[in-house]
Design an enzyme around this catalytic site. Structure first.
Site, PDB file in Angstrom:
ATOM      1  CD  GLU A   1     -59.664   8.624  24.023  1.00  0.00           C
ATOM      2  OE1 GLU A   1     -59.438   7.808  24.945  1.00  0.00           O
ATOM      3  OE2 GLU A   1     -60.351   8.344  23.039  1.00  0.00           O
TER       4      GLU A   1
ATOM      5  CD  GLU B   1     -63.308  -2.275  23.666  1.00  0.00           C
ATOM      6  OE1 GLU B   1     -63.741  -1.151  23.366  1.00  0.00           O
ATOM      7  OE2 GLU B   1     -63.998  -3.173  24.158  1.00  0.00           O
TER       8      GLU B   1
END
Length: 147
Positions: free
Chosen positions: A18, A27
């Site tokens: 993920e 990010e």
């Protein structure tokens, strides 16, 4: 971090991760996924997810825009009060700091990425795919060229 793992090269059948941040790459850990794929994934191994797409579309977020503009104005008004107090109470002229403070305030209030859960009523046009990634083949250089 995946870079610190002590695994044999080409010893992994499947990588599940993920790695996505908001606006797909913000990010994110895509560089770590590419590293893991290139170092540990067996030929013919699988990546999940294996593909990603980035879409843009026009949206109308007037209330959010107005709130950010009001926050900016309030913050700059607080600076004005601080500037006046410093001169009045301490005979210290901090006006030289005004421009950098304004720039920092505008960056913070108006130029930061924001996360929104969009509803149909704010979407003003059809989404357009602006980037598509095949995680099986993308290089770190290609991914960095998008951000």
């Amino acid at each position: 971090a995946v870079e610190a793992l002590d695994l044999e090269k080409g010893s992994v059948d499947i990588i599940i991760s993920e790695w996505m941040g908001y606006f797909l790459l913000r990010e994110s850990m895509l560089d770590s996924v590419i590293y893991a794929r290139d170092r540990y994934l067996k030929p013919g191994g699988a990546l999940y997810p294996s593909h990603a797409k980035m879409y843009w579309c026009p949206v109308a977020l007037q209330d959010d825009r107005d709130a950010k503009l009001a926050e900016t104005a309030d913050t700059l008004a607080e600076w004005d009060a601080f500037e006046d107090e410093m001169m009045r109470e301490h005979d210290v002229d901090v006006r030289v700091l005004r421009r950098p403070y304004e720039e920092e305030t505008r960056d913070y209030c108006l130029r930061q990425a924001q996360w929104h859960e969009l509803t149909e009523d704010v979407v003003q046009g059809e989404p357009v795919c602006v980037a598509a990634f095949d995680l099986n083949t993308i290089t770190l250089g290609e991914a960095q060229g998008v951000a």
